[in-house]
Design a protein around this motif. Structure first.
Motif, PDB file in Angstrom:
ATOM      1  N   MET A  22       0.857  -1.199   0.000  1.00 30.89           N
ATOM      2  CA  MET A  22       0.000   0.000   0.000  1.00 30.89           C
ATOM      3  C   MET A  22       0.893   1.250   0.000  1.00 30.89           C
ATOM      4  O   MET A  22       1.634   1.481   0.952  1.00 30.89           O
ATOM      5  CB  MET A  22      -0.892  -0.004   1.245  1.00 30.89           C
ATOM      6  N   LYS A  23       0.859   2.042  -1.085  1.00 28.86           N
ATOM      7  CA  LYS A  23       1.760   3.179  -1.235  1.00 28.86           C
ATOM      8  C   LYS A  23       1.595   4.183  -0.092  1.00 28.86           C
ATOM      9  O   LYS A  23       2.574   4.683   0.462  1.00 28.86           O
ATOM     10  CB  LYS A  23       1.513   3.856  -2.586  1.00 28.86           C
ATOM     11  N   LYS A  24       0.366   4.471   0.265  1.00 29.99           N
ATOM     12  CA  LYS A  24       0.128   5.435   1.322  1.00 29.99           C
ATOM     13  C   LYS A  24       0.762   4.970   2.635  1.00 29.99           C
ATOM     14  O   LYS A  24       1.382   5.763   3.354  1.00 29.99           O
ATOM     15  CB  LYS A  24      -1.385   5.623   1.520  1.00 29.99           C
ATOM     16  N   THR A  25       0.644   3.682   2.934  1.00 30.68           N
ATOM     17  CA  THR A  25       1.228   3.143   4.156  1.00 30.68           C
ATOM     18  C   THR A  25       2.740   3.285   4.131  1.00 30.68           C
ATOM     19  O   THR A  25       3.355   3.673   5.137  1.00 30.68           O
ATOM     20  CB  THR A  25       0.850   1.660   4.335  1.00 30.68           C
ATOM     21  N   ASN A  26       3.369   3.001   2.997  1.00 27.65           N
ATOM     22  CA  ASN A  26       4.822   3.146   2.881  1.00 27.65           C
ATOM     23  C   ASN A  26       5.255   4.585   3.098  1.00 27.65           C
ATOM     24  O   ASN A  26       6.289   4.848   3.736  1.00 27.65           O
ATOM     25  CB  ASN A  26       5.294   2.656   1.510  1.00 27.65           C
ATOM     26  N   ASP A  27       4.480   5.537   2.587  1.00 31.97           N
ATOM     27  CA  ASP A  27       4.786   6.959   2.801  1.00 31.97           C
ATOM     28  C   ASP A  27       4.694   7.308   4.283  1.00 31.97           C
ATOM     29  O   ASP A  27       5.537   8.058   4.808  1.00 31.97           O
ATOM     30  CB  ASP A  27       3.819   7.835   2.006  1.00 31.97           C
ATOM     31  N   LEU A  28       3.681   6.778   4.949  1.00 32.76           N
ATOM     32  CA  LEU A  28       3.521   7.044   6.383  1.00 32.76           C
ATOM     33  C   LEU A  28       4.654   6.411   7.179  1.00 32.76           C
ATOM     34  O   LEU A  28       5.141   6.995   8.151  1.00 32.76           O
ATOM     35  CB  LEU A  28       2.169   6.517   6.867  1.00 32.76           C
ATOM     36  N   PHE A  29       5.080   5.224   6.772  1.00 37.07           N
ATOM     37  CA  PHE A  29       6.212   4.579   7.438  1.00 37.07           C
ATOM     38  C   PHE A  29       7.479   5.425   7.288  1.00 37.07           C
ATOM     39  O   PHE A  29       8.269   5.530   8.232  1.00 37.07           O
ATOM     40  CB  PHE A  29       6.453   3.184   6.861  1.00 37.07           C
ATOM     41  N   ARG A  30       7.694   6.018   6.130  1.00 36.47           N
ATOM     42  CA  ARG A  30       8.868   6.870   5.932  1.00 36.47           C
ATOM     43  C   ARG A  30       8.801   8.101   6.833  1.00 36.47           C
ATOM     44  O   ARG A  30       9.818   8.532   7.399  1.00 36.47           O
ATOM     45  CB  ARG A  30       8.984   7.277   4.460  1.00 36.47           C
ATOM     46  N   SER A  31       7.601   8.667   6.992  1.00 34.41           N
ATOM     47  CA  SER A  31       7.437   9.809   7.896  1.00 34.41           C
ATOM     48  C   SER A  31       7.722   9.391   9.339  1.00 34.41           C
ATOM     49  O   SER A  31       8.341  10.139  10.107  1.00 34.41           O
ATOM     50  CB  SER A  31       6.019  10.371   7.792  1.00 34.41           C
ATOM     51  N   TYR A  32       7.285   8.188   9.684  1.00 37.87           N
ATOM     52  CA  TYR A  32       7.546   7.660  11.029  1.00 37.87           C
ATOM     53  C   TYR A  32       9.044   7.465  11.242  1.00 37.87           C
ATOM     54  O   TYR A  32       9.581   7.777  12.323  1.00 37.87           O
ATOM     55  CB  TYR A  32       6.804   6.343  11.218  1.00 37.87           C
ATOM     56  N   GLU A  33       9.739   6.981  10.235  1.00 44.14           N
ATOM     57  CA  GLU A  33      11.189   6.776  10.355  1.00 44.14           C
ATOM     58  C   GLU A  33      11.919   8.095  10.575  1.00 44.14           C
ATOM     59  O   GLU A  33      12.939   8.138  11.279  1.00 44.14           O
ATOM     60  CB  GLU A  33      11.711   6.064   9.105  1.00 44.14           C
ATOM     61  N   LEU A  34      11.406   9.175  10.007  1.00 41.97           N
ATOM     62  CA  LEU A  34      12.010  10.490  10.234  1.00 41.97           C
ATOM     63  C   LEU A  34      11.893  10.893  11.703  1.00 41.97           C
ATOM     64  O   LEU A  34      12.810  11.500  12.267  1.00 41.97           O
ATOM     65  CB  LEU A  34      11.341  11.543   9.342  1.00 41.97           C
ATOM     66  N   LEU A  35      10.769  10.542  12.341  1.00 41.84           N
ATOM     67  CA  LEU A  35      10.628  10.802  13.778  1.00 41.84           C
ATOM     68  C   LEU A  35      11.635   9.965  14.569  1.00 41.84           C
ATOM     69  O   LEU A  35      12.220  10.445  15.549  1.00 41.84           O
ATOM     70  CB  LEU A  35       9.209  10.473  14.241  1.00 41.84           C
ATOM     71  N   GLY A  36      11.832   8.727  14.132  1.00 39.63           N
ATOM     72  CA  GLY A  36      12.825   7.879  14.781  1.00 39.63           C
ATOM     73  C   GLY A  36      14.225   8.449  14.645  1.00 39.63           C
ATOM     74  O   GLY A  36      15.018   8.427  15.594  1.00 39.63           O
ATOM     75  N   ASP A  37      14.539   8.987  13.462  1.00 40.80           N
ATOM     76  CA  ASP A  37      15.846   9.612  13.237  1.00 40.80           C
ATOM     77  C   ASP A  37      16.036  10.815  14.158  1.00 40.80           C
ATOM     78  O   ASP A  37      17.137  11.050  14.681  1.00 40.80           O
ATOM     79  CB  ASP A  37      15.972  10.061  11.781  1.00 40.80           C
ATOM     80  N   LYS A  38      14.964  11.579  14.358  1.00 41.26           N
ATOM     81  CA  LYS A  38      15.014  12.740  15.245  1.00 41.26           C
ATOM     82  C   LYS A  38      15.337  12.301  16.679  1.00 41.26           C
ATOM     83  O   LYS A  38      16.143  12.940  17.374  1.00 41.26           O
ATOM     84  CB  LYS A  38      13.663  13.470  15.209  1.00 41.26           C
ATOM     85  N   ALA A  39      14.729  11.205  17.103  1.00 40.23           N
ATOM     86  CA  ALA A  39      14.986  10.679  18.450  1.00 40.23           C
ATOM     87  C   ALA A  39      16.429  10.187  18.568  1.00 40.23           C
ATOM     88  O   ALA A  39      17.097  10.425  19.577  1.00 40.23           O
ATOM     89  CB  ALA A  39      14.009   9.550  18.754  1.00 40.23           C
ATOM     90  N   GLU A  40      16.908   9.506  17.530  1.00 43.85           N
ATOM     91  CA  GLU A  40      18.289   9.011  17.521  1.00 43.85           C
ATOM     92  C   GLU A  40      19.279  10.170  17.639  1.00 43.85           C
ATOM     93  O   GLU A  40      20.262  10.100  18.381  1.00 43.85           O
ATOM     94  CB  GLU A  40      18.556   8.236  16.236  1.00 43.85           C
ATOM     95  N   THR A  41      19.021  11.232  16.890  1.00 45.03           N
ATOM     96  CA  THR A  41      19.899  12.403  16.910  1.00 45.03           C
ATOM     97  C   THR A  41      19.926  13.035  18.294  1.00 45.03           C
ATOM     98  O   THR A  41      21.002  13.401  18.799  1.00 45.03           O
ATOM     99  CB  THR A  41      19.434  13.442  15.871  1.00 45.03           C
ATOM    100  N   ALA A  42      18.764  13.141  18.924  1.00 43.73           N
ATOM    101  CA  ALA A  42      18.687  13.726  20.271  1.00 43.73           C
ATOM    102  C   ALA A  42      19.481  12.880  21.265  1.00 43.73           C
ATOM    103  O   ALA A  42      20.198  13.417  22.124  1.00 43.73           O
ATOM    104  CB  ALA A  42      17.231  13.834  20.715  1.00 43.73           C
ATOM    105  N   PHE A  43      19.373  11.573  21.149  1.00 43.00           N
ATOM    106  CA  PHE A  43      20.099  10.674  22.053  1.00 43.00           C
ATOM    107  C   PHE A  43      21.605  10.825  21.847  1.00 43.00           C
ATOM    108  O   PHE A  43      22.377  10.927  22.822  1.00 43.00           O
ATOM    109  CB  PHE A  43      19.675   9.230  21.794  1.00 43.00           C
ATOM    110  N   GLN A  44      22.041  10.852  20.601  1.00 43.23           N
ATOM    111  CA  GLN A  44      23.471  10.955  20.305  1.00 43.23           C
ATOM    112  C   GLN A  44      24.048  12.295  20.774  1.00 43.23           C
ATOM    113  O   GLN A  44      25.170  12.346  21.291  1.00 43.23           O
ATOM    114  CB  GLN A  44      23.703  10.761  18.809  1.00 43.23           C
ATOM    115  N   GLU A  45      23.281  13.372  20.600  1.00 42.24           N
ATOM    116  CA  GLU A  45      23.747  14.687  21.057  1.00 42.24           C
ATOM    117  C   GLU A  45      23.868  14.718  22.573  1.00 42.24           C
ATOM    118  O   GLU A  45      24.834  15.272  23.121  1.00 42.24           O
ATOM    119  CB  GLU A  45      22.797  15.781  20.568  1.00 42.24           C
TER     120      GLU A  45
END
Length: 217
Positions: free
Chosen positions: A1-24
């Protein structure tokens, strides 16, 4: 489902934000953090997943080797029994918020994704709550930190705003409900246990109301 894949990518960006905060935080205040390999304190905390997180976790769980999945599903059975006992205790003290808070602070239930070596079998895809455990976070306007950490009271530290992330997760969950052809925004506020998430297909999550640990506020 294309829409679901797009939402998953948006979710991964939130995960990246959390990773960056932890590393900093690790770079600036590493001496205050007690996170280390095989420390599984955060893997025994009780929390719920938003629908978008549950669907994402299920997507990657299904890609694991069959033996690894079977072992995790056995752990799910025990986790669900422990969660049911925990929820019964909370209900028994429904009129006593102080006792409920005490029960919640003391209860420890191992995550079914935690294997016998104290490793997370989906570490690369773990929920955002797991990614920021160990650094100061803001939840419902209050600062929280792992009890093992050495952050000093009265000192000022950067705080990761989980409230803002929860709002984003709710929005993505609402979009996921719509992508599934449902018109039930209330479903996006349900919080789902990890064991329910990895044992329940997305279509079923969208179809039925699950009794999660709580509802998002």
């Amino acid at each position: 489902m294309k829409k679901t894949n797009d939402l998953f990518r948006s979710y991964e960006l939130l995960g990246d934000k959390a990773e960056t905060a932890f590393q900093e935080m690790e770079r600036e205040h590493g001496a205050c953090m007690k996170c280390e390999p095989h420390c599984s304190d955060c893997c025994h905390a009780i929390f719920g997943l938003f629908l978008i997180e549950a669907a994402y976790l299920k997507e990657h769980f299904d890609r694991l080797a069959e033996e690894e999945k079977r072992a995790a599903l056995l752990r799910c059975e025990q986790a669900e029994k422990s969660l049911e006992r925990f929820q019964n205790m909370l209900q028994a003290h429904e009129g006593d918020p102080q006792m409920q808070a005490y029960i919640m602070s003391r209860e420890r239930i191992p995550c079914p994704l935690l294997n016998e070596h104290q490793d997370c079998i989906l570490y690369a895809h773990r929920p955002i709550t797991c990614r920021v455990y160990g650094i100061p976070t803001r939840i419902q306007g209050k600062a929280h930190v792992c009890w093992k950490a050495a952050f000093k009271e009265g000192e000022r530290y950067p705080v990761f705003d989980l409230d803002a992330v929860y709002r984003d997760l709710y929005f993505l969950s609402t979009e996921l409900v719509k992508a599934g052809g449902r018109d039930d925004p209330e479903k996006a506020s349900l919080l789902i246990s990890v064991s329910k998430a990895i044992t329940t297909p997305l279509e079923e999550l969208l179809r039925q109301k699950l009794a999660g640990p709580a509802k998002a506020s």
